[in-house]
Each structure stands twice: as C-alpha cells, then as structure tokens.
Design a protein around this motif. Structure first.
Motif, PDB file in Angstrom:
ATOM      1  N   GLN A 302       0.836  -1.198   0.000  1.00  0.00           N
ATOM      2  CA  GLN A 302       0.000   0.000   0.000  1.00  0.00           C
ATOM      3  C   GLN A 302       0.875   1.255   0.000  1.00  0.00           C
ATOM      4  O   GLN A 302       0.580   2.234  -0.698  1.00  0.00           O
ATOM      5  CB  GLN A 302      -0.911   0.019   1.231  1.00  0.00           C
ATOM      6  N   TYR A 303       1.955   1.219   0.791  1.00  0.00           N
ATOM      7  CA  TYR A 303       2.812   2.403   0.910  1.00  0.00           C
ATOM      8  C   TYR A 303       3.513   2.720  -0.411  1.00  0.00           C
ATOM      9  O   TYR A 303       3.452   3.852  -0.911  1.00  0.00           O
ATOM     10  CB  TYR A 303       3.847   2.197   2.015  1.00  0.00           C
ATOM     11  N   PHE A 304       4.176   1.715  -0.982  1.00  0.00           N
ATOM     12  CA  PHE A 304       4.955   1.973  -2.184  1.00  0.00           C
ATOM     13  C   PHE A 304       4.073   2.333  -3.377  1.00  0.00           C
ATOM     14  O   PHE A 304       4.424   3.193  -4.177  1.00  0.00           O
ATOM     15  CB  PHE A 304       5.823   0.759  -2.531  1.00  0.00           C
ATOM     16  N   GLN A 305       2.929   1.664  -3.518  1.00  0.00           N
ATOM     17  CA  GLN A 305       2.130   1.847  -4.720  1.00  0.00           C
ATOM     18  C   GLN A 305       0.992   2.849  -4.545  1.00  0.00           C
ATOM     19  O   GLN A 305       0.609   3.494  -5.509  1.00  0.00           O
ATOM     20  CB  GLN A 305       1.599   0.492  -5.191  1.00  0.00           C
ATOM     21  N   ALA A 306       0.430   2.975  -3.331  1.00  0.00           N
ATOM     22  CA  ALA A 306      -0.656   3.926  -3.127  1.00  0.00           C
ATOM     23  C   ALA A 306      -0.140   5.283  -2.655  1.00  0.00           C
ATOM     24  O   ALA A 306      -0.657   6.319  -3.069  1.00  0.00           O
ATOM     25  CB  ALA A 306      -1.659   3.376  -2.113  1.00  0.00           C
ATOM     26  N   VAL A 307       0.886   5.286  -1.794  1.00  0.00           N
ATOM     27  CA  VAL A 307       1.396   6.544  -1.241  1.00  0.00           C
ATOM     28  C   VAL A 307       2.509   7.110  -2.116  1.00  0.00           C
ATOM     29  O   VAL A 307       2.466   8.273  -2.528  1.00  0.00           O
ATOM     30  CB  VAL A 307       1.886   6.342   0.204  1.00  0.00           C
ATOM     31  N   GLY A 356      12.417  -2.864  13.919  1.00  0.00           N
ATOM     32  CA  GLY A 356      12.137  -2.545  12.519  1.00  0.00           C
ATOM     33  C   GLY A 356      10.705  -2.119  12.304  1.00  0.00           C
ATOM     34  O   GLY A 356      10.420  -1.142  11.587  1.00  0.00           O
ATOM     35  N   MET A 357       9.758  -2.831  12.919  1.00  0.00           N
ATOM     36  CA  MET A 357       8.348  -2.476  12.752  1.00  0.00           C
ATOM     37  C   MET A 357       8.019  -1.170  13.463  1.00  0.00           C
ATOM     38  O   MET A 357       7.181  -0.395  12.979  1.00  0.00           O
ATOM     39  CB  MET A 357       7.467  -3.607  13.281  1.00  0.00           C
ATOM     40  N   PHE A 358       8.670  -0.892  14.587  1.00  0.00           N
ATOM     41  CA  PHE A 358       8.448   0.380  15.280  1.00  0.00           C
ATOM     42  C   PHE A 358       8.877   1.549  14.404  1.00  0.00           C
ATOM     43  O   PHE A 358       8.160   2.555  14.285  1.00  0.00           O
ATOM     44  CB  PHE A 358       9.220   0.402  16.598  1.00  0.00           C
ATOM     45  N   ILE A 359      10.040   1.421  13.772  1.00  0.00           N
ATOM     46  CA  ILE A 359      10.516   2.486  12.883  1.00  0.00           C
ATOM     47  C   ILE A 359       9.579   2.640  11.691  1.00  0.00           C
ATOM     48  O   ILE A 359       9.265   3.758  11.267  1.00  0.00           O
ATOM     49  CB  ILE A 359      11.955   2.199  12.424  1.00  0.00           C
ATOM     50  N   ALA A 360       9.104   1.511  11.152  1.00  0.00           N
ATOM     51  CA  ALA A 360       8.165   1.573  10.027  1.00  0.00           C
ATOM     52  C   ALA A 360       6.892   2.323  10.417  1.00  0.00           C
ATOM     53  O   ALA A 360       6.295   3.031   9.595  1.00  0.00           O
ATOM     54  CB  ALA A 360       7.821   0.161   9.558  1.00  0.00           C
ATOM     55  N   GLY A 361       6.482   2.181  11.669  1.00  0.00           N
ATOM     56  CA  GLY A 361       5.283   2.864  12.128  1.00  0.00           C
ATOM     57  C   GLY A 361       5.418   4.366  12.222  1.00  0.00           C
ATOM     58  O   GLY A 361       4.409   5.061  12.375  1.00  0.00           O
ATOM     59  N   VAL A 365       3.600  10.250   4.983  1.00  0.00           N
ATOM     60  CA  VAL A 365       3.464  10.413   3.537  1.00  0.00           C
ATOM     61  C   VAL A 365       4.705  11.067   2.939  1.00  0.00           C
ATOM     62  O   VAL A 365       5.125  10.731   1.824  1.00  0.00           O
ATOM     63  CB  VAL A 365       2.209  11.246   3.211  1.00  0.00           C
ATOM     64  N   ASP A 366       5.322  11.983   3.667  1.00  0.00           N
ATOM     65  CA  ASP A 366       6.442  12.760   3.131  1.00  0.00           C
ATOM     66  C   ASP A 366       7.812  12.191   3.499  1.00  0.00           C
ATOM     67  O   ASP A 366       8.834  12.779   3.154  1.00  0.00           O
ATOM     68  CB  ASP A 366       6.347  14.216   3.641  1.00  0.00           C
ATOM     69  N   THR A 367       7.857  11.059   4.193  1.00  0.00           N
ATOM     70  CA  THR A 367       9.142  10.472   4.589  1.00  0.00           C
ATOM     71  C   THR A 367       9.882   9.956   3.357  1.00  0.00           C
ATOM     72  O   THR A 367       9.315   9.203   2.563  1.00  0.00           O
ATOM     73  CB  THR A 367       8.931   9.314   5.576  1.00  0.00           C
ATOM     74  N   PRO A 368      11.153  10.336   3.165  1.00  0.00           N
ATOM     75  CA  PRO A 368      11.900   9.844   2.004  1.00  0.00           C
ATOM     76  C   PRO A 368      12.250   8.368   2.140  1.00  0.00           C
ATOM     77  O   PRO A 368      12.321   7.838   3.254  1.00  0.00           O
ATOM     78  CB  PRO A 368      13.152  10.725   1.990  1.00  0.00           C
ATOM     79  N   VAL A 373      12.420   4.424   6.063  1.00  0.00           N
ATOM     80  CA  VAL A 373      11.827   3.362   5.237  1.00  0.00           C
ATOM     81  C   VAL A 373      12.851   2.261   4.980  1.00  0.00           C
ATOM     82  O   VAL A 373      12.592   1.071   5.206  1.00  0.00           O
ATOM     83  CB  VAL A 373      11.294   3.925   3.906  1.00  0.00           C
ATOM     84  N   LEU A 374      14.029   2.664   4.505  1.00  0.00           N
ATOM     85  CA  LEU A 374      15.074   1.690   4.191  1.00  0.00           C
ATOM     86  C   LEU A 374      15.559   0.980   5.458  1.00  0.00           C
ATOM     87  O   LEU A 374      15.724  -0.248   5.467  1.00  0.00           O
ATOM     88  CB  LEU A 374      16.239   2.394   3.502  1.00  0.00           C
ATOM     89  N   VAL A 375      15.773   1.728   6.530  1.00  0.00           N
ATOM     90  CA  VAL A 375      16.254   1.135   7.780  1.00  0.00           C
ATOM     91  C   VAL A 375      15.250   0.119   8.317  1.00  0.00           C
ATOM     92  O   VAL A 375      15.626  -0.982   8.755  1.00  0.00           O
ATOM     93  CB  VAL A 375      16.533   2.234   8.823  1.00  0.00           C
ATOM     94  N   SER A 376      13.963   0.469   8.276  1.00  0.00           N
ATOM     95  CA  SER A 376      12.939  -0.446   8.802  1.00  0.00           C
ATOM     96  C   SER A 376      12.893  -1.734   7.991  1.00  0.00           C
ATOM     97  O   SER A 376      12.743  -2.823   8.558  1.00  0.00           O
ATOM     98  CB  SER A 376      11.570   0.229   8.794  1.00  0.00           C
ATOM     99  N   MET A 377      13.036  -1.651   6.674  1.00  0.00           N
ATOM    100  CA  MET A 377      13.007  -2.854   5.846  1.00  0.00           C
ATOM    101  C   MET A 377      14.191  -3.765   6.148  1.00  0.00           C
ATOM    102  O   MET A 377      14.034  -4.989   6.245  1.00  0.00           O
ATOM    103  CB  MET A 377      12.983  -2.481   4.362  1.00  0.00           C
ATOM    104  N   VAL A 378      15.374  -3.188   6.297  1.00  0.00           N
ATOM    105  CA  VAL A 378      16.562  -4.001   6.588  1.00  0.00           C
ATOM    106  C   VAL A 378      16.424  -4.673   7.948  1.00  0.00           C
ATOM    107  O   VAL A 378      16.714  -5.868   8.108  1.00  0.00           O
ATOM    108  CB  VAL A 378      17.835  -3.131   6.531  1.00  0.00           C
ATOM    109  N   LEU A 379      15.955  -3.926   8.948  1.00  0.00           N
ATOM    110  CA  LEU A 379      15.794  -4.509  10.286  1.00  0.00           C
ATOM    111  C   LEU A 379      14.719  -5.582  10.294  1.00  0.00           C
ATOM    112  O   LEU A 379      14.870  -6.621  10.958  1.00  0.00           O
ATOM    113  CB  LEU A 379      15.456  -3.412  11.291  1.00  0.00           C
ATOM    114  N   MET A 380      13.618  -5.362   9.580  1.00  0.00           N
ATOM    115  CA  MET A 380      12.575  -6.384   9.501  1.00  0.00           C
ATOM    116  C   MET A 380      13.113  -7.658   8.869  1.00  0.00           C
ATOM    117  O   MET A 380      12.844  -8.769   9.327  1.00  0.00           O
ATOM    118  CB  MET A 380      11.387  -5.859   8.690  1.00  0.00           C
ATOM    119  N   GLY A 381      13.875  -7.509   7.789  1.00  0.00           N
ATOM    120  CA  GLY A 381      14.441  -8.672   7.119  1.00  0.00           C
ATOM    121  C   GLY A 381      15.422  -9.425   7.990  1.00  0.00           C
ATOM    122  O   GLY A 381      15.388 -10.655   8.083  1.00  0.00           O
ATOM    123  N   LEU A 382      16.319  -8.673   8.665  1.00  0.00           N
ATOM    124  CA  LEU A 382      17.291  -9.321   9.541  1.00  0.00           C
ATOM    125  C   LEU A 382      16.592 -10.007  10.710  1.00  0.00           C
ATOM    126  O   LEU A 382      16.946 -11.128  11.095  1.00  0.00           O
ATOM    127  CB  LEU A 382      18.286  -8.281  10.068  1.00  0.00           C
TER     128      LEU A 382
END
Length: 546
Positions: A302-307, A356-361, A365-368, A373-382
């Motif tokens: 939703q974030y990548f494609q809708a926002v 990771g999920m806390f940072i994602a939260g 809308v305006d966050t680069p 975004v990138l940090v949360s994805m890496v932490l979620m994956g790890l």
C-alpha cells in the motif's frame, strides 16, 4: 634384520560424487521451495492491477492473498503425513504438477471469484510440496554438518524468493498484464518436477498411522472461519453479531480439534509435541515472525504503490534490501545458534524485528525512502532471518528423522497460519482506520465526479489512488482532487501506524515468553541432533505422569 612394519589406520575418504549428487538434489529441492514461496510474494505486486481490472475491494484483495495461504496452512499437516507414508518426492512432484495446472486456471480467470478459487487450489498443491522439501533434506543428509548446510540453504531460499518476487513480478507487470504472474509458474513447475524425479532420491517412513480425516477437516474449518471473520470484521463491525458468531464458531471448532487430536490413536497433529519447549516456543516465534512479515509486506505494498505511486517494477527494486537482509541473515543465524544457543539468537531476532516495525510505524506520507523506510526494511528482514533459521532447526530437532514430514508440516503450518493472520489482522486494521477517515470525504463527492462504484472502491482501499490520479477532471476541481488523494494517502499511513503498534506489541510479548520459558543452554550437540540429546529430556517428560 626384518624391516619394521607400520600399520596405517583406515581413513574414511569422503565420496565426492555422492556429495555432489546430494548437493544437486538440494538445489532442486530448494527450487521447489522457491516456487511455493514465490507464489506468496509475487501476487502482492499484482494486487493493484488485479483490483482495478476485477473491481476488487480491500477484503477481496486480502482473499487473493489469503485463499492461497489458508488452504496451504490447513492442509500442510495432512500432506506431511501422506508424504511420510507414500513418499516425499512423490508428494512434492504431484504438488508441482498441480501448481502448474492451477496456475493456468489463475491466468485465465475472468472474475475475482475464479481467481480466488484458482489461488485456493494452488495452495492445496503447494501444501503437498512444502513439507516434503524440508523432510527430504533431513533424510538426504545424514552428516550433522551437511544437514546444517542444508537447513541454512532451505531458510535462505525463503529470503531469495522474497527478493526476486516483487522484482520479477514488477518486471512482468511493466511488460505484460497481471495474468503473467501465473503463466510464469507453468514452465518452472514442470521443469522442477522433472528434475526432482531425475535427481532427488525417494524417502518415506517405515510406519505410518491412519490418516486423521476428521482432524484435517476440523483444523481447516476452524482456521478458515477465524480468518474469514477477521477479514470481514471491518465491514460487519468488530463486535457485530456476525463477527462475534464467527469468533465463537472458530473457537469451538478449534477446541474440538484439540480434544480430538488428544484422543485419536494417529492424530494429524501430535499435541504432545507442544509440551516440548524446544518445539512449541520456536513454533510460536515463527508464527509471530511471519505474522509480522506477511502483514508488513501487505502494508508496504500500500505504501509503495498507493502513497509513493511507484510502478510495480519500482516497488520490486525498492523492496530488495528487505529481501537481501533475509537471504543473508538466515544462514548466518542458523550457524550462530549452534554456538550461542537457540534462545539467545531467537530473542535477539525478535527484538530486531520489533525495532524494525516500530521504525516503520513512524513513516509518514512525506518520509523519504532513504531513511526510516530503508532502515525499517533491513531490520525487519534481519529480524525475520535471525528467528526463522534457528527456530526451524529447533523444531526439527524435536522429532526423529522418520517423522520428518510431520515435523516439517508443523513447522510450515505455524508460519503459514501466522502469515495468513498477519494479512488478515493487520490488513483489516489498516482498512478500518482508512475507511473511517476517508469514507465521509468520499461520500460527499457528487456522483457527477465519481460514480457510486468508484466511490465504493476508493472507500475500501488506498490503492485506488492510482486510478484517481489518472482520471481526468475539470480544471476547476483539480485542487479538490489533489486534496482527496493526499487525504487517502494520509489515511493509509494512519492505518499503517495503528497496525505497527499491534505488531510491535505481539513481537515483544513473544520475545519475553521465549526468553523466560525456553532453555538458554545449548543442547550439547548440533541442534539437528538435539532430539537425541537436549530435546530428549523434554520428549521423555511428555510421557511422564503428572
């Protein structure tokens, strides 16, 4: 003087050709696993296109995802037992051919109902493949070190599938229609099935009990009713008569299932296994980890494609850091657990996942992209990688090799139920918050600007932003259109924030439970042999009188 005779002890020389054959078989098995996991991730990228063409609501899109994972989770136990009895390679091969056939049905689907039915049928076939893959690896490698490598490769393959799923799906959607994400399965499944017959040795258990048909039916009905109730709760109301009735029906059915499994002589799920802490607590950690991951992937779509309004290919490329973190972290964590112990590694992984999920939260809308975004994805994956490798080894260590299919099925069932509930619960939370904030604004728009059908879709899912942005309006309404799009994006992120709080809370509770109740000491041998050593104590306690 007679020369001194020296006796040289025999040294076992490894059979390199046999090792090569085993590694080739491992590669084929991992390709079969790749196809099954890929079917979960690649469809996420196609959801916006499917939603627009088939006029699907948010719950409809959730069912496109959950129809696969639901039948998959419900039948893993059954096919794990059938594989043990009739042959694991046979079960895997039949499942692969079934995926190819059902993928044709998905590609040719003319409406949402047909697509969901095809996805459900694909899940049935995938349930025959997945438990067989891990069981074949356990029986293929008798050496503990080689087994550790096999398990590490198996866990890393899930990360690789996550990596190529959005990217391949995005490329296909940029060049073809959404139907192509199904067509691509057909040649791959057929080729892997042929390779399995050629290079993977058959294995089966010496003895198997009767198939527990009643247990299979009860588990499938109970889980299906529970997930359906959660998905539809935003439309009926979380505490409406329909929702409460669904919760009660699911609870009663699953309670009867547990009661039956404790009494039948050959249960589809041996409930006594859950009294082994090295089995039950890693299973809980995997379920919570996949609850977080599948929910995160659904929401990040939703974030990548809708926002952000990325194309499918851009979405795939931007999600690669998450996938790479899973692929790299899984084998490293598996090997680290043998030195540090399963508990220490799993607790660390759960804490990383929560962070990771806390940072994602906190994303707005305006966050680069380069930042939270990138940090949360890496932490979620790890975090997911650190949890799933050691947890899988611990689960498989709790059952003897002759029951590898059943053990693998339980391991897979926990992750699929967790993933299904992740999409259902977190997706429903997102939908509830989004609809509550956007609904009144959309209702106020004149029918001359948006038709009732367009309003209905826009009220249910933020992915409709893509179509609204393309829709041409009178220049005098341009500002109102821009304001509506911005409000829809903000509402989507508000739903994401609430869902992230739920996820972080669940992960932290799970980390605390694992830290308190799972033994911290290593088993004393490779965890893959733990059923003979450290897990044996717990296994014996299962049969001790209380």
């Amino acid at each position: 003087m007679r020369p001194l005779a020296l006796s040289v002890p025999d040294v076992a020389v490894p059979d390199r050709s046999a090792t090569g054959r085993r590694m080739l078989a491992l590669a084929v098995i991992c390709l079969a696993e790749l196809l099954v996991v890929l079917d979960n991730t690649v469809v996420n990228v196609a959801l916006p296109s499917i939603g627009v063409q088939l006029r699907a609501t948010m719950s409809g899109l959730q069912w496109v995802v959950d129809a696969y994972t639901l039948t998959f989770a419900g039948l893993l136990l059954a096919f794990g037992h059938l594989g043990d009895r009739h042959g694991r390679r046979r079960a895997m091969t039949i499942g692969l051919i079934g995926i190819a056939v059902m993928s044709v049905g998905g590609a040719l689907a003319g409406d949402l109902g047909q697509l969901i039915a095809a996805r459900a049928a694909m899940g049935v076939c995938a349930a025959a493949v997945f438990p067989a893959t891990l069981a074949l690896i356990i029986n293929l490698f008798q050496d503990a070190r080689e087994r550790a490598i096999g398990i590490a490769a198996w866990t890393a393959m899930a990360g690789f599938a996550i990596a190529i799923g959005p990217t391949v799906g995005g490329w296909l959607l940029d060049n073809f229609s959404w139907h192509s994400v199904f067509w691509v399965n057909v040649p791959v499944a057929v080729l892997v099935a042929a390779a399995a017959v050629a290079v993977v040795p058959e294995s089966r258990a010496d003895h198997s009990g009767r198939v527990d048909l009643l247990g299979i039916a009860l588990s499938l009905i109970g889980v299906t009713v529970l997930v359906w109730t959660i998905i539809e709760a935003p439309h009926h109301g979380w505490l409406s008569t329909t929702s409460v009735s669904g919760y009660l029906a699911a609870a009663i059915t699953l309670t009867v299932f547990v009661w039956w499994e404790l009494r039948t002589p050959s249960p589809v799920l041996n409930m006594q296994l859950f009294r082994i802490r090295r089995f039950s607590l890693p299973a809980l950690a995997i379920a919570v980890g996949y609850f977080s991951m599948f929910g995160f992937l659904f929401m990040i779509t939703q974030y990548f494609q809708a926002v952000r309004e990325y194309t499918p290919l851009e979405f795939g490329i931007h999600s690669l850091p998450f996938a790479a973190a899973v692929g790299i972290g899984a084998p490293v964590a598996t090997l680290a657990a043998q030195r540090l112990g399963t508990t220490a590694v799993m607790v660390c992984g759960l804490l990383v996942l929560a962070l990771g999920m806390f940072i994602a939260g906190q994303v707005t809308v305006d966050t680069p992209y380069f930042g939270p975004v990138l940090v949360s994805m890496v932490l979620m994956g790890l975090g997911l990688a650190i949890v799933q490798g050691p947890a899988t080894e611990s689960i498989m260590a709790s059952v003897p090799p002759e029951q590898a299919g059943a053990g693998s099925a339980v391991n897979d069932t926990t992750r699929e139920i967790g993933g299904t509930l992740g999409v259902a619960v977190l997706g429903s939370i997102l939908a509830s918050v989004y609809t509550g904030k956007v609904g009144p604004r959309i209702d106020a728009i004149p029918d001359s600007i948006m038709t009732p059908d367009q309003k209905g879709i826009a009220r249910q899912t933020g992915l409709s932003v893509l179509e609204i942005a393309k829709h041409k309006v009178n220049p005098m309404f341009a500002d109102q259109k821009a304001a509506l799009i911005h409000a829809m994006k903000v509402a989507s992120m508000d739903g994401f924030h609430v869902a992230s709080v739920v996820t972080v809370s669940a992960v932290l509770v799970c980390a605390a439970v694992v830290a308190v109740f799972l033994p911290w000491r290593p088993t004393g041998t490779s965890v893959l042999l733990g059923w003979r050593d450290g897990a044996a104590t717990d296994r014996e306690r299962v049969h001790m009188p209380q």
